[in-house]
Design a protein around this motif. Structure first.
Motif, PDB file in Angstrom:
ATOM      1  N   ASP A  42       0.874  -1.183   0.170  1.00 25.05           N
ATOM      2  CA  ASP A  42      -0.093   0.015   0.216  1.00 25.05           C
ATOM      3  C   ASP A  42       0.959   1.253  -0.278  1.00 25.05           C
ATOM      4  OD1 ASP A  42      -2.232  -1.567   0.113  1.00 25.05           O
ATOM      5  OD2 ASP A  42      -2.456  -1.461   2.375  1.00 25.05           O
ATOM      6  N   ALA A  43       0.492   2.250  -0.730  1.00 24.10           N
ATOM      7  CA  ALA A  43       1.393   3.542  -0.952  1.00 24.10           C
ATOM      8  C   ALA A  43       0.593   4.746  -1.075  1.00 24.10           C
ATOM      9  CB  ALA A  43       2.344   3.042  -2.186  1.00 24.10           C
ATOM     10  N   CYS A  44       1.356   5.656  -0.650  1.00 23.74           N
ATOM     11  CA  CYS A  44       0.698   7.146  -0.875  1.00 23.74           C
ATOM     12  C   CYS A  44       1.733   8.060  -0.849  1.00 23.74           C
ATOM     13  CB  CYS A  44      -0.473   7.511   0.442  1.00 23.74           C
ATOM     14  SG  CYS A  44       0.276   7.664   1.868  1.00 23.74           S
ATOM     15  N   VAL A  45       1.423   9.316  -1.175  1.00 21.53           N
ATOM     16  CA  VAL A  45       2.700  10.212  -1.364  1.00 21.53           C
ATOM     17  C   VAL A  45       2.319  11.471  -0.355  1.00 21.53           C
ATOM     18  CG1 VAL A  45       3.636   9.835  -3.446  1.00 21.53           C
ATOM     19  CG2 VAL A  45       1.856  11.471  -3.165  1.00 21.53           C
ATOM     20  N   VAL A  46       3.299  11.974   0.566  1.00 20.75           N
ATOM     21  CA  VAL A  46       3.004  13.159   1.094  1.00 20.75           C
ATOM     22  C   VAL A  46       3.904  14.485   0.724  1.00 20.75           C
ATOM     23  CG1 VAL A  46       3.376  14.059   3.606  1.00 20.75           C
ATOM     24  CG2 VAL A  46       2.936  11.618   3.215  1.00 20.75           C
ATOM     25  N   PHE A  47       3.236  15.304   0.395  1.00 16.46           N
ATOM     26  CA  PHE A  47       3.676  16.702  -0.417  1.00 16.46           C
ATOM     27  C   PHE A  47       4.179  17.430   0.485  1.00 16.46           C
ATOM     28  CE2 PHE A  47       0.795  15.063  -3.509  1.00 16.46           C
ATOM     29  CZ  PHE A  47       1.418  14.920  -4.565  1.00 16.46           C
ATOM     30  N   VAL A  48       5.568  17.121   0.910  1.00 16.29           N
ATOM     31  CA  VAL A  48       5.975  17.478   2.412  1.00 16.29           C
ATOM     32  C   VAL A  48       6.227  19.282   2.461  1.00 16.29           C
ATOM     33  CG1 VAL A  48       7.345  15.474   2.623  1.00 16.29           C
ATOM     34  CG2 VAL A  48       8.460  17.308   1.491  1.00 16.29           C
ATOM     35  N   ASP A  49       6.155  19.750   1.604  1.00 19.23           N
ATOM     36  CA  ASP A  49       6.168  21.360   1.484  1.00 19.23           C
ATOM     37  C   ASP A  49       4.766  21.952   2.144  1.00 19.23           C
ATOM     38  OD1 ASP A  49       8.810  21.379   0.941  1.00 19.23           O
ATOM     39  OD2 ASP A  49       8.358  21.867  -1.175  1.00 19.23           O
ATOM     40  N   HIS A  50       3.827  20.876   1.912  1.00 23.89           N
ATOM     41  CA  HIS A  50       2.475  21.455   2.156  1.00 23.89           C
ATOM     42  C   HIS A  50       1.568  20.917   3.288  1.00 23.89           C
ATOM     43  CE1 HIS A  50       3.155  23.591  -1.623  1.00 23.89           C
ATOM     44  NE2 HIS A  50       3.362  22.492  -1.982  1.00 23.89           N
ATOM     45  N   THR A  51       1.908  19.553   3.725  1.00 22.70           N
ATOM     46  CA  THR A  51       1.161  18.756   4.733  1.00 22.70           C
ATOM     47  C   THR A  51       2.078  17.562   5.141  1.00 22.70           C
ATOM     48  OG1 THR A  51      -0.829  17.452   4.672  1.00 22.70           O
ATOM     49  CG2 THR A  51       0.340  17.216   2.751  1.00 22.70           C
ATOM     50  N   THR A  52       1.587  16.936   6.101  1.00 22.60           N
ATOM     51  CA  THR A  52       2.094  15.807   6.731  1.00 22.60           C
ATOM     52  C   THR A  52       1.337  14.444   6.486  1.00 22.60           C
ATOM     53  OG1 THR A  52       1.149  16.069   8.781  1.00 22.60           O
ATOM     54  CG2 THR A  52       3.304  17.222   8.582  1.00 22.60           C
ATOM     55  N   LYS A  53       0.112  14.918   5.750  1.00 19.91           N
ATOM     56  CA  LYS A  53      -0.777  13.731   5.442  1.00 19.91           C
ATOM     57  C   LYS A  53      -0.740  13.273   3.981  1.00 19.91           C
ATOM     58  CE  LYS A  53      -4.136  14.963   8.797  1.00 19.91           C
ATOM     59  NZ  LYS A  53      -5.873  15.188   8.902  1.00 19.91           N
ATOM     60  N   CYS A  54      -1.079  11.891   3.655  1.00 15.66           N
ATOM     61  CA  CYS A  54      -0.979  11.246   2.392  1.00 15.66           C
ATOM     62  C   CYS A  54      -1.935  11.987   1.534  1.00 15.66           C
ATOM     63  CB  CYS A  54      -1.464   9.868   2.533  1.00 15.66           C
ATOM     64  SG  CYS A  54      -0.263   8.911   3.164  1.00 15.66           S
ATOM     65  N   ASN A  55      -1.459  12.115   0.209  1.00 13.61           N
ATOM     66  CA  ASN A  55      -2.526  12.592  -0.997  1.00 13.61           C
ATOM     67  C   ASN A  55      -3.717  11.867  -0.901  1.00 13.61           C
ATOM     68  OD1 ASN A  55      -1.029  10.285  -1.865  1.00 13.61           O
ATOM     69  ND2 ASN A  55      -1.622  10.895  -4.017  1.00 13.61           N
ATOM     70  N   ASN A  56      -4.507  12.343  -1.756  1.00 13.20           N
ATOM     71  CA  ASN A  56      -5.977  11.314  -2.062  1.00 13.20           C
ATOM     72  C   ASN A  56      -6.791  11.091  -0.808  1.00 13.20           C
ATOM     73  OD1 ASN A  56      -7.643  10.137  -3.946  1.00 13.20           O
ATOM     74  ND2 ASN A  56      -6.714   8.211  -3.668  1.00 13.20           N
ATOM     75  N   GLY A  57      -6.977  12.416  -0.083  1.00  9.37           N
ATOM     76  CA  GLY A  57      -7.629  12.204   1.319  1.00  9.37           C
ATOM     77  C   GLY A  57      -7.091  11.237   2.285  1.00  9.37           C
ATOM     78  N   ASP A  58      -5.824  11.522   2.437  1.00 10.01           N
ATOM     79  CA  ASP A  58      -5.038  10.556   3.452  1.00 10.01           C
ATOM     80  C   ASP A  58      -5.229   8.972   3.164  1.00 10.01           C
ATOM     81  OD1 ASP A  58      -2.988  10.448   5.184  1.00 10.01           O
ATOM     82  OD2 ASP A  58      -4.415  10.580   6.899  1.00 10.01           O
ATOM     83  N   ALA A  59      -5.431   8.641   1.872  1.00  6.15           N
ATOM     84  CA  ALA A  59      -5.727   7.165   1.637  1.00  6.15           C
ATOM     85  C   ALA A  59      -4.644   6.597   0.948  1.00  6.15           C
ATOM     86  CB  ALA A  59      -6.936   7.210   0.674  1.00  6.15           C
ATOM     87  N   TYR A  60      -4.269   5.371   1.116  1.00 11.01           N
ATOM     88  CA  TYR A  60      -3.273   4.536   0.416  1.00 11.01           C
ATOM     89  C   TYR A  60      -3.869   3.736  -0.779  1.00 11.01           C
ATOM     90  CZ  TYR A  60       0.100   4.872   4.490  1.00 11.01           C
ATOM     91  OH  TYR A  60       0.758   5.238   5.397  1.00 11.01           O
ATOM     92  N   THR A  61      -3.204   3.553  -1.651  1.00 13.21           N
ATOM     93  CA  THR A  61      -3.660   2.781  -2.727  1.00 13.21           C
ATOM     94  C   THR A  61      -2.695   1.367  -2.826  1.00 13.21           C
ATOM     95  OG1 THR A  61      -2.256   3.791  -4.418  1.00 13.21           O
ATOM     96  CG2 THR A  61      -4.471   4.535  -4.268  1.00 13.21           C
ATOM     97  N   THR A  62      -3.189   0.331  -3.359  1.00 16.21           N
ATOM     98  CA  THR A  62      -2.697  -1.044  -3.281  1.00 16.21           C
ATOM     99  C   THR A  62      -1.869  -1.030  -4.634  1.00 16.21           C
ATOM    100  OG1 THR A  62      -4.165  -1.776  -1.742  1.00 16.21           O
ATOM    101  CG2 THR A  62      -2.888  -3.408  -2.777  1.00 16.21           C
ATOM    102  N   HIS A  63      -0.690  -1.730  -4.721  1.00 18.22           N
ATOM    103  CA  HIS A  63       0.025  -2.056  -5.927  1.00 18.22           C
ATOM    104  C   HIS A  63       0.757  -3.189  -5.897  1.00 18.22           C
ATOM    105  CE1 HIS A  63      -0.131   2.402  -6.866  1.00 18.22           C
ATOM    106  NE2 HIS A  63      -0.256   2.436  -5.502  1.00 18.22           N
TER     107      HIS A  63
END
Length: 138
Positions: free
Chosen positions: A80-101
């Motif tokens: 499961d993965a997500c990205v955190v855009f560190v200059d703007h937030t500490t939460k994951c993208n996509n509503g703080d949700a992970y996607t499965t890969h």
């Protein structure tokens, strides 16, 4: 006669484009994907209960998205993965949700601007994901 001239003109234009080295759209799309994935980083995830962060990375013009795929090809193993855009937030993208890969390239974040700083956050889909090699392209 007009129809014949139009057809001849179209053939001439196509021949000129091919002679000039302009690749068909499908080849251009394939080339873009190759250059994006050609710059992929290979990393290894070792199982742990909490999510693990990789990075900080900076997006480039090579890819429009942040992509991930598993190199480890064991049935039933996913991350499961997500990205955190560190200059703007500490939460994951996509509503703080992970996607499965799995082993096919999948998108973790889409339409990301060049020069964006991010951290890739990974956690195991389940306990089968002990030592998983994966790639990210961005």
């Amino acid at each position: 006669m007009t129809r014949t001239r139009a057809f001849a003109s179209a053939l001439f234009t196509a021949a000129a484009l091919l002679g000039a080295g302009v690749a068909p759209a499908s080849a251009q799309t394939s080339a873009a994907a190759t250059s994006c994935y050609g710059g992929a980083k290979t990393l290894t995830y070792h199982y742990q209960a909490a999510a693990k962060e990789y990075g900080t990375y900076t997006t480039s013009s090579r890819c429009n998205d942040i992509n991930l795929r598993l190199i480890t090809d064991e049935p039933g193993v996913f991350l499961d993965a997500c990205v955190v855009f560190v200059d703007h937030t500490t939460k994951c993208n996509n509503g703080d949700a992970y996607t499965t890969h799995g082993t096919e390239w999948g998108t973790v974040a889409t339409d990301v601007k060049d020069g964006t700083h991010f951290v890739l956050r990974i956690h195991a889909y389940d306990t089968d994901a002990q030592n998983v090699t994966f790639q990210i392209a961005y």
